[in-house]
Design a protein around this motif. Structure first.
Motif, PDB file in Angstrom:
ATOM      1  N   ALA A   1      -2.550  -3.241  -0.896  1.00 37.51           N
ATOM      2  CA  ALA A   1      -2.930  -1.831  -0.723  1.00 37.51           C
ATOM      3  C   ALA A   1      -1.846  -1.079   0.060  1.00 37.51           C
ATOM      4  O   ALA A   1      -1.523   0.072  -0.240  1.00 37.51           O
ATOM      5  N   LEU A   2      -1.268  -1.764   1.035  1.00 35.79           N
ATOM      6  CA  LEU A   2      -0.219  -1.149   1.858  1.00 35.79           C
ATOM      7  C   LEU A   2       1.021  -0.865   1.001  1.00 35.79           C
ATOM      8  O   LEU A   2       1.594   0.230   1.043  1.00 35.79           O
ATOM      9  N   VAL A   3       1.419  -1.853   0.199  1.00 40.58           N
ATOM     10  CA  VAL A   3       2.602  -1.698  -0.655  1.00 40.58           C
ATOM     11  C   VAL A   3       2.412  -0.519  -1.608  1.00 40.58           C
ATOM     12  O   VAL A   3       3.305   0.320  -1.784  1.00 40.58           O
ATOM     13  N   ALA A   4       1.207  -0.434  -2.185  1.00 38.59           N
ATOM     14  CA  ALA A   4       0.926   0.656  -3.126  1.00 38.59           C
ATOM     15  C   ALA A   4       0.947   2.013  -2.414  1.00 38.59           C
ATOM     16  O   ALA A   4       1.540   2.977  -2.881  1.00 38.59           O
ATOM     17  N   ARG A   5       0.303   2.053  -1.227  1.00 39.68           N
ATOM     18  CA  ARG A   5       0.212   3.322  -0.495  1.00 39.68           C
ATOM     19  C   ARG A   5       1.595   3.835  -0.091  1.00 39.68           C
ATOM     20  O   ARG A   5       1.908   5.014  -0.179  1.00 39.68           O
ATOM     21  N   GLU A   6       2.480   2.909   0.346  1.00 36.97           N
ATOM     22  CA  GLU A   6       3.800   3.308   0.831  1.00 36.97           C
ATOM     23  C   GLU A   6       4.815   3.450  -0.304  1.00 36.97           C
ATOM     24  O   GLU A   6       5.922   3.923  -0.082  1.00 36.97           O
ATOM     25  N   GLY A   7       4.436   2.959  -1.503  1.00 34.64           N
ATOM     26  CA  GLY A   7       5.375   3.008  -2.625  1.00 34.64           C
ATOM     27  C   GLY A   7       6.569   2.085  -2.397  1.00 34.64           C
ATOM     28  O   GLY A   7       7.700   2.408  -2.755  1.00 34.64           O
ATOM     29  N   TRP A   8       6.307   0.919  -1.797  1.00 36.28           N
ATOM     30  CA  TRP A   8       7.406  -0.018  -1.513  1.00 36.28           C
ATOM     31  C   TRP A   8       7.720  -0.876  -2.730  1.00 36.28           C
ATOM     32  O   TRP A   8       6.813  -1.262  -3.477  1.00 36.28           O
ATOM     33  N   PRO A   9       9.007  -1.234  -2.899  1.00 39.30           N
ATOM     34  CA  PRO A   9       9.346  -2.221  -3.929  1.00 39.30           C
ATOM     35  C   PRO A   9       8.965  -3.625  -3.454  1.00 39.30           C
ATOM     36  O   PRO A   9       8.666  -3.822  -2.276  1.00 39.30           O
ATOM     37  N   GLY A  10       8.974  -4.592  -4.382  1.00 40.62           N
ATOM     38  CA  GLY A  10       8.769  -5.986  -3.990  1.00 40.62           C
ATOM     39  C   GLY A  10       9.966  -6.469  -3.173  1.00 40.62           C
ATOM     40  O   GLY A  10      10.981  -5.773  -3.058  1.00 40.62           O
ATOM     41  N   TRP A  11       9.871  -7.684  -2.635  1.00 37.34           N
ATOM     42  CA  TRP A  11      10.917  -8.206  -1.735  1.00 37.34           C
ATOM     43  C   TRP A  11      12.296  -8.216  -2.397  1.00 37.34           C
ATOM     44  O   TRP A  11      13.263  -7.680  -1.880  1.00 37.34           O
TER      45      TRP A  11
END
Length: 696
Positions: A187-197
Motif C-alpha cells: 500500500a505504501l509503494v502504491a501510495r508513494e508511486g515508488w518503483p520496485g527495488w
C-alpha cells in the motif's frame, strides 16, 4: 558470513568479477569502503552533467560542458614537446578549437580526420577571445550519438578510480542484479508511486536531470526507505527479543507517590503526568520496560524518574539511579533527598569514593534491602554490588552510557525495567535511528515558575561593559557562570584561556569572589571548586564546558559564554539551561568575535529567538547533518549510504511503524513478505538482526 541466500550471491561476489574493474581497481575501491558489487550499486551519483546535444556553442553558458556536432578542420601540431596540439572545428554557427596536451599526432588524425563530422562533448572555455574545448570527454561518430546519455551521472571518486571505471563497474553490477521479491508494504509503494527495488537502482543510476538527484525523487526515496526499513527491522527484532526475556510485574499502591505529590508546591505538568502514567503502565506489564525519557533542559525529568523509582519501592523492591559523573550523582542525591524525605524512603549513594568499612556497610544494607533507592556512578557495576530486589534502573544521559552498560545493568537485576533519561532534545528522525528499540516519552512543557531566560549577543569588544555588569550583579548577591571555549581541543591552550580569564576577573572583582574549573584539574579539586560555588562562597565560576550537563545552582542567574560562535547549537542550549533555575530573572550573554560567519550568525540568532530545545535541534540538524549532531563516534548511529536523515526525516518514522507492524503480524518472518524482508536484512548486512532471527 555463511548462509547468505543464493539470489544475493552476485551482489556479494568479488569486485573483480565486474567488467572493467581489475585487481587494481578492486583494491582502490576497497580502500573507499566499497567491498562488493552491492556497495557500488549503493554509491549513487552526486551530480549530473547535461550532455544533451545542441547545434552550436554559441549561446551556451560558458565556461561549461557542451555537446555539439562539428566538421573537423586543420590540425596544428605542437610547437614544442608537451605543448598544445590544436584542431580547428566548426559547428552550425561558430568555429572553435579542440586542444590536446601531449597529443599523439597519428592517434588524433585517426580519431579526428580532416573534413569529417564528429560529435564532441566536453568543457568549453574562452581564452583571449578564442573558444576552446581542452581534451573532450567524448568523441563519437554522429550515428553513435545515442550511446551518450543525455545526462551523465557523476560519482564520488576515490583512490585513482575514474568516472569511466565507476560507470562501467556500476553498469556491470546492475546487469548482474537479481529481481528480488517486494519487502516494502504494498500500500505504501502504491501510495508513494515508488518503483520496485531493481527499477529504483536503474533509475537512480540513470538520472534524467537534476530533479532525479533530489532526496525527494521517487527512486532515491525508495532506496533510502529500504535502508531505513532494514535498520528499523533490526531494532524491532532486538526489541521483541528483549520483550521475550521475562520482566517483573511491578505495581505500586500509590501511597509513597501520593505523599511526594502532596508535599510539592506545584502540580506536575500535563507532559509529566502523561510520562508518569506511561512508565507506570510499562512497569506493571510482564515485559521488561526499555523507555527513553526525553525532555528539554528544565522540563522536570527528575520528578518523573523519582516517581518511577517510588513504584519500585511501593512494590517491595529497589531502584537505582545512575549518573555519568560523581558531581552529577551527588546532585541527584541533593535533588532527590527532600522528595525521599517527604515519602519516608531510605536513599543512599555509592560512588568510586566509597572505601573500606563504609562501603561494606552500604553493600550489606543494599543486599538486605534496607536501602530503597540508590544513586550511583558506574561503580554500581562492580561485581560485589548486589541488590536484594532490583526492579528499576534509571540511567541519566544516555550517550555517556553505552549499550554495553545497559546490558550490564540488565544482569544486575534479571528482568529489571530500564528508563533512560536524556536532556539532549533530538529531532524525531534521529531519536528513531538511535533509540528505535525503545519506547519514548517526551516532556515538551516547562514546569510552572520557570522564567524565560533573556539571551543577548554582545561583541567581545564590549568586554569591559560586561565585566562592569557582572560587578553590579555580584554586589546584589547574584551568581554567574563564565564559560571559556575549548580552543581547538588543545587542553594546554584551553588551560591558559580559562586561567587568563580567571586572573582578569579576579583582578576586576576581588579575591575569593571568582572560582575556576577546567578539564585538567584533579577530580577532588574540581569537586571542591564546584562545592564552593554551589554553597555561594564564590560568586563567579570560570569554567570550560565541564558544567554543561546537569549542574544545578538556583542562585546562578547569569551565563556568559565567551567566543560563543565556536560552540555548537545544542551545546549552547545546554549551557544556557544552567541558569533560570531559581525565582529571579536570568540572562545569557553570548560573546562573539566579529565578523560572524553565516553559520555562526544563524546559530546565535536561533538561540536568541527560541528556548525550545526541539526547535533548536531541528535547526542544528539542518545546519550540521546527522553524524555531527550526536557525534557519530559515540552515537551508535548507523552509516547510511543513501538515506539522508536531514531531508528524508519522515521516512524514518514510516519505516519504524512498518517494521513493528510487520513483526507483529509475522514475528518469525515466515510469510512471503517476511521472507523478502529476510533478504533485505542480508542485503543490508544487518548481521545482528540475522543472528536474532536464527536464534528466535
Amino acid at each position: 558470513m555463511s548462509g547468505r541466500p543464493e539470489p544475493l550471491w552476485p551482489l556479494f561476489a568479488e569486485l573483480k568479477t565486474l567488467d572493467g574493474i581489475g585487481p587494481k581497481g578492486a583494491a582502490a575501491l576497497d580502500g573507499a569502503d566499497i567491498a562488493a558489487p552491492r556497495d557500488l550499486l549503493y554509491t549513487l551519483p552526486h551530480s549530473v552533467i547535461d550532455r544533451r546535444p545542441r547545434d552550436s556553442i554559441q549561446g551556451a553558458d560558458l565556461p561549461g560542458v557542451v555537446t555539439v556536432e562539428v566538421t573537423v578542420g586543420r590540425h596544428r601540431k605542437a610547437a614544442r614537446r608537451g605543448g598544445p596540439y590544436r584542431i580547428q572545428v566548426e559547428d552550425a554557427r561558430s568555429a572553435f578549437q579542440l586542444v590536446f596536451f601531449h597529443g599523439r599526432e597519428d592517434y588524433l588524425l585517426r580519431q579526428l580526420p580532416e573534413g569529417e563530422r564528429r560529435l564532441v562533448s566536453g568543457r568549453v572555455e574562452v581564452f583571449d577571445g578564442l573558444a576552446q574545448m581542452v581534451h573532450p570527454d567524448h568523441i563519437l561518430m554522429p550515428e553513435g550519438a545515442e550511446a551518450l546519455p543525455s545526462f551523465e551521472p557523476v560519482y564520488p571518486l576515490a583512490g585513482g578510480i575514474t568516472q569511466k571505471v565507476m560507470a562501467r563497474g556500476i553498469a556491470s553490477a546492475l546487469a548482474k542484479s537479481p529481481d528480488l521479491p517486494e519487502w516494502a508494504d504494498g500500500a505504501l509503494v502504491a501510495r508513494e508511486g515508488w518503483p520496485g527495488w531493481r527499477a529504483a537502482l536503474h533509475r537512480a543510476h540513470a538520472p534524467e536531470g537534476l530533479d532525479d538527484m533530489a532526496p525527494s525523487a521517487a527512486a532515491r526515496q525508495r532506496l533510502a526507505y529500504d535502508e531505513l526499513l532494514a535498520h528499523q527491522l533490526t531494532l524491532a527484532l532486538a526489541r521483541s527479543h528483549r520483550r521475550r526475556g521475562k520482566g517483573i510485574v511491578t505495581e505500586g499502591n500509590g501511597l509513597l507517590r501520593g505523599k511526594v505529590l502532596g508535599a510539592l508546591p506545584y502540580r506536575p505538568t500535563d507532559a509529566q503526568a502523561r510520562a508518569m502514567q506511561e512508565i507506570a503502565d510499562d512497569m506493571a506489564g510482564p515485559e521488561r520496560m526499555n523507555r527513553l525519557l526525553q525532555g528539554d533542559v528544565g522540563a522536570g525529568k527528575t520528578l518523573v524518574a523519582f516517581m518511577a523509582l517510588l513504584i519500585a519501592v511501593e512494590a517491595g523492591g529497589q531502584g537505582v539511579m545512575m549518573a555519568p559523573t560523581e558531581i552529577l550523582a551527588r546532585q541527584h542525591l541533593e535533588g532527590l533527598r527532600p522528595l525521599a524525605d517527604s515519602a519516608g524512603v531510605v536513599l543512599d549513594i555509592l560512588t568510586g569514593r566509597d572505601k573500606g568499612a563504609e562501603r561494606r556497610a552500604k553493600l550489606e544494607a543494599l543486599a538486605r534491602g534496607d536501602i530503597g533507592i540508590l544513586v550511583g556512578t558506574h561503580a554500581v557495576f562492580q561485581a560485589d554490588v548486589a541488590f536484594a530486589d532490583l526492579r528499576l534502573a534509571v540511567v541519566d544521559e544516555q550517550h555517556r552510557f553505552g549499550v554495553r552498560q545497559r546490558l550490564e545493568l540488565g544482569r544486575k537485576g534479571q528482568g529489571a525495567d530500564v528508563l533512560v533519561m536524556t536532556a539532549t532534545p533530538i529531532p524525531r528522525s534521529l531519536a528513531l535511528a538511535q533509540y528505535g528499540d525503545m519506547e519514548v516519552s517526551v516532556l515538551d512543557e516547562k514546569p510552572p515558575g520557570r522564567k524565560p531566560i533573556r539571551t543577548a549577543l554582545t561583541s567581545v569588544e564590549r568586554m569591559d561593559e560586561v565585566v562592569d555588569h557582572l560587578r553590579r550583579a555580584v554586589a546584589e548577591g547574584r551568581q554567574a557562570y563564565w564559560v571559556c571555549p575549548l580552543v581547538e581541543e588543545s587542553e594546554s591552550i584551553d588551560l591558559t584561556a580559562s586561567e587568563e580569564r580567571f586572573k582578569r576577573l579576579r583582578a576586576a572583582l576581588g579575591d575569593g569572589v571568582v572560582g575556576l574549573v577546567h578539564g585538567q584539574m584533579p577530580p577532588a579539586e574540581k569537586d571542591a571548586a564546584m562545592a564552593r560555588f554551589v554553597s555561594g562562597e564564590t560568586k563567579v565560576l570560570v569554567a570550560t564546558t565541564v558544567i554543561e550537563v546537569g549542574v544545578n545552582v538556583p542562585n546562578a542567574t547569569i551565563m556568559v559564554i565567551e567566543r560563543a560562535e565556536w560552540f555548537g547549537l545544542a551545546q549552547l542550549h545546554q549551557l544556557r539551561g544552567r541558569v533560570g533555575r531559581g525565582t529571579q530573572d536570568s540572562t545569557c550573554l553570548l560573546l562573539y568575535q566579529p565578523p560572524l560567519t553565516e553559520g555562526g550568525s544563524r546559530r546565535l540568532t536561533t538561540l536568541r529567538e527560541t528556548e525550545d530545545g526541539f526547535r533548536i535541534a531541528e535547526v542544528d540538524l539542518e545546519m550540521r547533518g546527522a553524524g555531527d549532531l550526536i557525534g557519530t563516534a559515540q552515537s551508535g548511529l548507523p552509516k547510511f549510504r543513501v538515506a539522508d536523515l536531514e531531508h528524508q526525516a519522515g521516512l524514518m518514522a514510516t519505516a519504524q511503524t512498518d517494521a513493528r507492524k510487520l513483526l507483529t503480524d509475522d514475528p518469525e518472518l515466515k510469510s512471503d513478505r517476511g521472507k523478502a524482508a529476510r533478504l533485505l536484512l542480508w542485503l543490508m548486512r544487518q548481521d545482528e538482526a540475522i543472528r536474532l532471527i536464527s536464534v528466535g
